[in-house]
Enzyme design. Structure first.
Site, mmCIF file in Angstrom:
data_model
loop_
_atom_site.group_PDB
_atom_site.id
_atom_site.type_symbol
_atom_site.label_atom_id
_atom_site.label_comp_id
_atom_site.label_asym_id
_atom_site.label_seq_id
_atom_site.Cartn_x
_atom_site.Cartn_y
_atom_site.Cartn_z
ATOM 1 N N ARG A 172 0.871 -1.182 0.000
ATOM 2 C CA ARG A 172 0.000 0.000 0.000
ATOM 3 C C ARG A 172 0.903 1.225 0.000
ATOM 4 N NH1 ARG A 172 2.409 2.174 3.663
ATOM 5 N NH2 ARG A 172 0.850 3.795 3.655
ATOM 6 N N ALA A 191 1.052 5.181 -2.139
ATOM 7 C CA ALA A 191 0.953 5.530 -3.562
ATOM 8 C C ALA A 191 2.096 4.998 -4.430
ATOM 9 C CB ALA A 191 0.832 7.046 -3.686
ATOM 10 N N ARG A 240 -7.217 -0.419 -7.004
ATOM 11 C CA ARG A 240 -7.552 0.642 -6.032
ATOM 12 C C ARG A 240 -7.724 1.943 -6.810
ATOM 13 N NH1 ARG A 240 -4.293 0.989 -0.582
ATOM 14 N NH2 ARG A 240 -6.164 2.139 0.013
ATOM 15 N N GLN A 258 -2.009 2.651 9.828
ATOM 16 C CA GLN A 258 -0.711 2.750 9.139
ATOM 17 C C GLN A 258 0.298 3.551 9.955
ATOM 18 O OE1 GLN A 258 -3.682 3.277 7.688
ATOM 19 N NE2 GLN A 258 -3.685 2.707 5.530
ATOM 20 N N ASP A 318 -1.894 10.861 -2.142
ATOM 21 C CA ASP A 318 -2.218 9.777 -3.074
ATOM 22 C C ASP A 318 -2.570 10.311 -4.457
ATOM 23 O OD1 ASP A 318 -2.383 7.227 -1.203
ATOM 24 O OD2 ASP A 318 -3.128 8.978 -0.137
ATOM 25 N N ASN A 332 -5.407 12.653 0.444
ATOM 26 C CA ASN A 332 -4.536 11.851 1.310
ATOM 27 C C ASN A 332 -5.419 11.066 2.272
ATOM 28 O OD1 ASN A 332 -1.818 11.084 2.006
ATOM 29 N ND2 ASN A 332 -2.077 12.189 3.919
HETATM 30 O O1 MRU Z 1 -4.541 3.209 2.037
HETATM 31 P P1 MRU Z 1 -3.058 3.410 1.883
HETATM 32 O O2 MRU Z 1 -2.269 2.964 3.073
HETATM 33 O O3 MRU Z 1 -2.541 2.881 0.588
HETATM 34 O O4 MRU Z 1 -2.990 4.977 1.805
HETATM 35 C C1 MRU Z 1 -1.908 5.635 1.367
HETATM 36 C C2 MRU Z 1 -1.274 6.325 2.488
HETATM 37 O O5 MRU Z 1 -0.571 5.689 3.232
HETATM 38 C C3 MRU Z 1 -1.454 7.722 2.727
HETATM 39 O O6 MRU Z 1 -2.554 8.308 2.241
HETATM 40 C C4 MRU Z 1 -0.148 8.425 2.482
HETATM 41 O O7 MRU Z 1 -0.118 9.530 3.295
HETATM 42 C C5 MRU Z 1 0.068 8.830 1.065
HETATM 43 S S1 MRU Z 1 0.681 7.565 0.096
HETATM 44 C C6 MRU Z 1 2.322 7.907 0.126
#
Ligand code: MRU
Length: 367
Positions: A56, A58, A107, A212, A253, A263
């Site tokens: 997971r 971006a 996703r 996370q 993201d 985000n």
């Molecule tokens: O659902 P996820 O864990 O894939 O979400 C992404 C993230 O961890 C955050 O939104 C993050 O701050 C940006 S992705 C580098």
């Protein structure tokens, strides 16, 4: 980044990589309790790993999606040799087209996924020789992964200039190296500041429902020897009001052309609180997260995930056994919106590998 293994040795890992026809990744569902590498043998295995969030973040999703396209090309080679294990399509080109669509459906929010799939697909077009097509796909997917790591390293160097010795920084979710191929976006300036000898202290929002922050950001910070506290998601406002937070850095993201930033859910709340308390709110993201076709944040597709991610919580018992427990009454339903959008006017700046931009000027980062 380096990972301390159970036998006491240290090894450099990327979050995701490809060897022969397999895609390997750190299984992020098990961290911080267990470090395990997951092997995805087919493009569908890799899609499943993106969906179930074994991988997971971006940049990491983007690199994995690029590699999934290579797996589809390799599978297409089997189809054309009459040795197919795949039954979805009768012809190799059809297989690649179906795979492209399937990977894009994994996703919806992270722009990096679409960026990577489109780039690898484009690299495959204009040739009829399947061997060459496959080689082009692998070359492009590796370039995407390498660029992601290099961009994040540069984000660290540029973002380090914003960090003063002794700063207390709030971050939300995980935009560290686990969310990319290496280094990370929001955490990369913090790693660079530490390397430059600055003292930094990080408040890591735990980030319900998937945690996370508590699971991944804390694990990274611990590994890097960075002083930190994990805080419940609703604590930051009080800390800001007490003057205990000097700066906020989060990842993204997807960034719309007007500088609105998607985000992890809860980011918008922190941006509003930061504005109220006159604390600079920065976003760190590689340019591969910018979606020039998306005019404003209202148009960013926002993922809604299964309600059970809110109703159930996973962890380990005191004896170290992994366990899932339900935290809601059995009959209560939950709402699980995975991302929110922070308007450009709340963002002090966006740190990319090409420079630090005012949010409303972000489109210039692509020039
Ligand atoms: O659902 P996820 O864990 O894939 O979400 C992404 C993230 O961890 C955050 O939104 C993050 O701050 C940006 S992705 C580098």
């Amino acid at each position: 980044m380096k990972v301390k293994l159970q036998d006491g040795t240290e090894k450099h890992y990327r979050t995701v990589w490809m060897k022969e026809s397999n895609v390997y990744m750190i299984d992020q569902r098990l961290l911080p309790h267990r470090f395990r590498i997951l092997r995805c043998k087919t493009h569908l295995d890799t899609v499943e790993a993106i969906k179930n969030m074994a991988i997971r973040g971006a940049g990491a999703i983007g690199a994995a999606a690029g590699y999934a396209m290579c797996q589809a090309a390799l599978e297409a080679r089997d189809i054309s040799n009459g040795q197919s294990r795949i039954t979805e399509s009768r012809d190799w080109f059809g297989h690649i087209i179906i795979a492209e669509k399937t990977i894009k459906k994994a996703r919806p929010t992270a722009q990096n996924l679409f960026y990577a799939v489109d780039r690898v697909y484009k690299a495959m077009c204009g040739d009829q020789d399947l061997k060459r097509i496959t080689e082009q796909a692998v070359k492009e997917a590796e370039a995407i992964a390498d660029e992601d790591a290099a961009s994040c390293k540069r984000i660290g160097e540029l973002g380090n200039d914003l960090i003063r010795d002794g700063m207390r920084i709030l971050t939300h979710c995980n935009a560290g190296w686990l969310a990319f191929v290496d280094y990370g976006s929001a955490l990369s300036p913090i790693y660079a500041a530490k390397e430059a000898g600055k003292n930094v202290f990080v408040y890591a929002d735990e980030t319900r429902p998937r945690l996370q922050g508590a699971n991944l950001t804390a694990w990274e910070l611990l590994n890097e020897g960075i002083e930190h506290r994990v805080i419940p998601d609703n604590v930051a406002g009080a800390l800001m009001k007490q003057g205990k937070i000097d700066m906020v850095i989060v990842g993204s993201d997807r960034i719309a052309a007007n500088g609105d930033v998607a985000n992890k859910i809860g980011t918008y709340t922190k941006a509003v609180l930061a504005k109220e308390n006159s604390i600079p709110f920065y976003v760190a993201a590689p340019t591969s997260t910018i979606d020039p076709a998306c005019k404003s944040g209202d148009l960013i597709p926002i993922e809604e995930r299964n309600e059970d991610e809110v109703r159930w919580i996973a962890g380990v018992t005191k004896s170290g056994r992994r366990m899932e427990v339900r935290v809601t009454p059995e009959g209560s339903h939950a709402l699980n919106i995975a991302f929110d959008v922070t308007p450009a006017e709340l963002v002090a700046g966006i740190i990319t590998e090409t420079g630090i931009y005012k949010a409303e000027d972000i489109i210039h980062a692509l020039e």
